[in-house]
Design a protein around this motif. Structure first.
Motif, PDB file in Angstrom:
ATOM      1  N   VAL A 136       0.850  -1.194   0.000  1.00 45.77           N
ATOM      2  CA  VAL A 136       0.000   0.000   0.000  1.00 45.77           C
ATOM      3  C   VAL A 136       0.884   1.242   0.000  1.00 45.77           C
ATOM      4  O   VAL A 136       1.771   1.388   0.853  1.00 45.77           O
ATOM      5  CB  VAL A 136      -0.925   0.008   1.236  1.00 45.77           C
ATOM      6  N   TYR A 137       0.636   2.123  -0.975  1.00 49.51           N
ATOM      7  CA  TYR A 137       1.378   3.387  -1.073  1.00 49.51           C
ATOM      8  C   TYR A 137       0.436   4.523  -0.672  1.00 49.51           C
ATOM      9  O   TYR A 137      -0.586   4.751  -1.310  1.00 49.51           O
ATOM     10  CB  TYR A 137       1.892   3.606  -2.492  1.00 49.51           C
TER      11      TYR A 137
ATOM     12  N   PHE B 156       2.762  -2.474   4.598  1.00 51.18           N
ATOM     13  CA  PHE B 156       2.530  -3.865   4.235  1.00 51.18           C
ATOM     14  C   PHE B 156       2.343  -4.720   5.493  1.00 51.18           C
ATOM     15  O   PHE B 156       2.707  -4.320   6.602  1.00 51.18           O
ATOM     16  CB  PHE B 156       3.665  -4.423   3.364  1.00 51.18           C
ATOM     17  N   ARG B 157       1.780  -5.879   5.258  1.00 51.97           N
ATOM     18  CA  ARG B 157       1.492  -6.837   6.337  1.00 51.97           C
ATOM     19  C   ARG B 157       2.005  -8.193   5.864  1.00 51.97           C
ATOM     20  O   ARG B 157       1.727  -8.612   4.744  1.00 51.97           O
ATOM     21  CB  ARG B 157      -0.020  -6.859   6.581  1.00 51.97           C
TER      22      ARG B 157
ATOM     23  N   VAL C  91       2.207 -12.747  12.273  1.00 54.29           N
ATOM     24  CA  VAL C  91       1.742 -11.686  11.387  1.00 54.29           C
ATOM     25  C   VAL C  91       2.178 -10.329  11.936  1.00 54.29           C
ATOM     26  O   VAL C  91       1.940 -10.022  13.109  1.00 54.29           O
ATOM     27  CB  VAL C  91       0.209 -11.740  11.240  1.00 54.29           C
ATOM     28  N   HIS C  92       2.829  -9.536  11.083  1.00 50.15           N
ATOM     29  CA  HIS C  92       3.329  -8.218  11.481  1.00 50.15           C
ATOM     30  C   HIS C  92       2.892  -7.163  10.473  1.00 50.15           C
ATOM     31  O   HIS C  92       2.759  -7.442   9.276  1.00 50.15           O
ATOM     32  CB  HIS C  92       4.854  -8.222  11.566  1.00 50.15           C
ATOM     33  N   THR C  93       2.685  -5.948  10.958  1.00 54.74           N
ATOM     34  CA  THR C  93       2.333  -4.805  10.116  1.00 54.74           C
ATOM     35  C   THR C  93       3.474  -3.800  10.142  1.00 54.74           C
ATOM     36  O   THR C  93       3.981  -3.454  11.208  1.00 54.74           O
ATOM     37  CB  THR C  93       1.038  -4.138  10.622  1.00 54.74           C
ATOM     38  N   VAL C  94       3.875  -3.345   8.952  1.00 55.86           N
ATOM     39  CA  VAL C  94       5.029  -2.455   8.827  1.00 55.86           C
ATOM     40  C   VAL C  94       4.634  -1.189   8.069  1.00 55.86           C
ATOM     41  O   VAL C  94       3.880  -1.249   7.094  1.00 55.86           O
ATOM     42  CB  VAL C  94       6.186  -3.155   8.077  1.00 55.86           C
ATOM     43  N   GLU C  95       5.144  -0.046   8.531  1.00 59.87           N
ATOM     44  CA  GLU C  95       4.985   1.221   7.831  1.00 59.87           C
ATOM     45  C   GLU C  95       6.357   1.850   7.636  1.00 59.87           C
ATOM     46  O   GLU C  95       7.163   1.915   8.570  1.00 59.87           O
ATOM     47  CB  GLU C  95       4.093   2.193   8.613  1.00 59.87           C
TER      48      GLU C  95
ATOM     49  N   GLN D  93      11.630 -17.054   3.595  1.00 62.25           N
ATOM     50  CA  GLN D  93      11.334 -17.961   2.492  1.00 62.25           C
ATOM     51  C   GLN D  93       9.993 -18.666   2.693  1.00 62.25           C
ATOM     52  O   GLN D  93       9.222 -18.870   1.753  1.00 62.25           O
ATOM     53  CB  GLN D  93      12.447 -19.010   2.364  1.00 62.25           C
ATOM     54  N   ASP D  94       9.672 -19.026   3.945  1.00 58.35           N
ATOM     55  CA  ASP D  94       8.400 -19.700   4.232  1.00 58.35           C
ATOM     56  C   ASP D  94       7.333 -18.721   4.708  1.00 58.35           C
ATOM     57  O   ASP D  94       6.294 -19.117   5.228  1.00 58.35           O
ATOM     58  CB  ASP D  94       8.596 -20.802   5.276  1.00 58.35           C
ATOM     59  N   GLY D  95       7.590 -17.415   4.525  1.00 52.24           N
ATOM     60  CA  GLY D  95       6.614 -16.407   4.917  1.00 52.24           C
ATOM     61  C   GLY D  95       5.665 -16.061   3.786  1.00 52.24           C
ATOM     62  O   GLY D  95       5.673 -16.686   2.726  1.00 52.24           O
ATOM     63  N   GLU D  96       4.853 -15.026   4.001  1.00 52.69           N
ATOM     64  CA  GLU D  96       3.857 -14.645   2.993  1.00 52.69           C
ATOM     65  C   GLU D  96       3.487 -13.179   3.164  1.00 52.69           C
ATOM     66  O   GLU D  96       3.281 -12.714   4.293  1.00 52.69           O
ATOM     67  CB  GLU D  96       2.606 -15.516   3.141  1.00 52.69           C
ATOM     68  N   LEU D  97       3.428 -12.448   2.056  1.00 54.07           N
ATOM     69  CA  LEU D  97       2.923 -11.080   2.064  1.00 54.07           C
ATOM     70  C   LEU D  97       1.407 -11.145   2.032  1.00 54.07           C
ATOM     71  O   LEU D  97       0.819 -11.782   1.157  1.00 54.07           O
ATOM     72  CB  LEU D  97       3.455 -10.310   0.862  1.00 54.07           C
ATOM     73  N   LEU D  98       0.761 -10.493   2.996  1.00 55.77           N
ATOM     74  CA  LEU D  98      -0.682 -10.603   3.180  1.00 55.77           C
ATOM     75  C   LEU D  98      -1.389  -9.316   2.766  1.00 55.77           C
ATOM     76  O   LEU D  98      -0.774  -8.251   2.719  1.00 55.77           O
ATOM     77  CB  LEU D  98      -1.000 -10.898   4.652  1.00 55.77           C
ATOM     78  N   PRO D  99      -2.683  -9.391   2.473  1.00 54.25           N
ATOM     79  CA  PRO D  99      -3.442  -8.158   2.208  1.00 54.25           C
ATOM     80  C   PRO D  99      -3.344  -7.213   3.397  1.00 54.25           C
ATOM     81  O   PRO D  99      -3.441  -7.644   4.547  1.00 54.25           O
ATOM     82  CB  PRO D  99      -4.878  -8.656   2.002  1.00 54.25           C
ATOM     83  N   TYR D 100      -3.125  -5.927   3.119  1.00 51.69           N
ATOM     84  CA  TYR D 100      -2.980  -4.947   4.192  1.00 51.69           C
ATOM     85  C   TYR D 100      -4.353  -4.564   4.722  1.00 51.69           C
ATOM     86  O   TYR D 100      -5.263  -4.248   3.971  1.00 51.69           O
ATOM     87  CB  TYR D 100      -2.252  -3.696   3.709  1.00 51.69           C
ATOM     88  N   GLU D 101      -4.487  -4.593   6.024  1.00 53.96           N
ATOM     89  CA  GLU D 101      -5.755  -4.243   6.666  1.00 53.96           C
ATOM     90  C   GLU D 101      -5.489  -3.153   7.689  1.00 53.96           C
ATOM     91  O   GLU D 101      -4.631  -3.300   8.560  1.00 53.96           O
ATOM     92  CB  GLU D 101      -6.373  -5.455   7.356  1.00 53.96           C
TER      93      GLU D 101
END
Length: 311
Positions: free
Chosen positions: A26-27, A65-66, A122-126, A145-153
């Motif tokens: 998200v920008y 991003f999350r 799960v972590h949220t970053v700005e 490597q075993d992680g995942e970029l998730l939809p930002y909420e």
């Protein structure tokens, strides 16, 4: 292993890369724009940047991003026109800052920032540009490597409100006589969340938060009340393993944990919880699901319910 300031054209072992155009990034800010320049060594030939304004601007520009994982890296082009102060916030806590400004040369796909040692979950970053007079450029994101970029909420706004389930109703009233409500105008600021009729009867439509306003014809009296709508809650009790989002739990068919590998493990709802071949369950989202372990060719299956709640 790459260090800050070194080129990082591809993710290293143990890391997984996402491009700047990934829809889960998200920008925030009006000056963001995607650029393409295959002649320069940007990751996948392009980047996203908030270019320096022609006039001073206090408007914040962020990348948000999350992700599920325990670490992340930021890669981008460095140059003298780039911002030297990008603030990093993880899970609502400011943890660090980094620079895109390199005086000596124009360096492409450089490792600009790295954060490791987070608890896996799960972590949220700005990422916030603290110097709007300089360019904020974003090229690539690396995570586990075993992680995942998730939809930002966005974090849910905390407001004391009337709580309704979807389809449930609540009567609002200005006086002891419901009929007096007809003398006023009733409005919902979001009819897709909750609707209100001319008598002040509110109906939950879909999950979310909205405000119901009431005013008299000449506008001399106005007031509003918040209404939060949730999905219907399953009131049937169910004995289940209780996990918070991001938590893990080992399951075992026998006393020997290695025996799990001889079974096929599945979740009937991976939006709630996932399970790996070893029987380790990871809570993903709020809800209830069933984890199954079944040996190929055998009719007997082992099941266990999992309930996941928000932290």
């Amino acid at each position: 292993m790459a260090s800050i300031g070194q080129k990082l054209p591809q993710p290293e072992a143990g890391w997984r890369r996402y491009n700047d155009t990934d829809p889960n990034l998200v920008y925030e800010g009006s000056r963001w724009k995607a650029y393409s320049n295959p002649s320069v060594a940007f990751y996948k030939g392009g980047y996203t940047a908030a270019i320096t304004p022609t006039e001073p601007s206090a408007e914040p520009h962020k990348v948000k991003f999350r992700f599920r994982g325990s670490k992340f890296r930021i890669a981008a082009q460095n140059y003298t026109t780039r911002s030297s102060n990008i603030q990093v916030t993880v899970d609502d806590v400011v943890v660090d800052s980094y620079s895109l400004n390199r005086v000596s040369s124009n360096l492409d796909v450089v490792l600009c920032y790295e954060k490791t040692g987070l608890e896996y979950g799960v972590h949220t970053v700005e990422l916030l540009n603290m110097d709007n007079s300089k360019v904020f450029l974003f090229d690539a994101l690396d995570i586990d490597q075993d992680g995942e970029l998730l939809p930002y909420e966005e974090a849910e706004k905390r407001v004391l409100a009337v709580l309704l389930e979807k389809g449930e109703t609540a009567q609002l009233s200005l006086t002891e006589r419901i009929a007096d409500n007809l003398l006023f105008q009733w409005v919902s600021d979001n009819d897709t969340v909750a609707a209100v009729d001319a008598q002040g009867m509110v109906t939950g439509v879909s999950a979310g938060l909205c405000y119901i306003s009431v005013s008299d014809p000449d506008g001399s009296y106005q007031e509003k009340i918040p209404v939060r709508v949730i999905e219907p809650v399953d009131l049937d009790p169910l004995l289940a393993v209780h996990l918070e989002v991001g938590q893990e739990r080992r399951l075992a068919v026998t006393e020997d944990f290695a025996d799990n590998l001889s079974f096929q493990w599945t979740s009937d709802n991976e939006a709630v919880a996932v399970v790996d071949p070893q029987g380790i369950v990871t809570a993903v989202g709020k809800g209830v699901c069933t984890i199954r372990a079944q040996k190929e060719g055998e009719p007997i299956e082992n099941t266990i319910p999992i309930r996941v709640v928000e932290p």
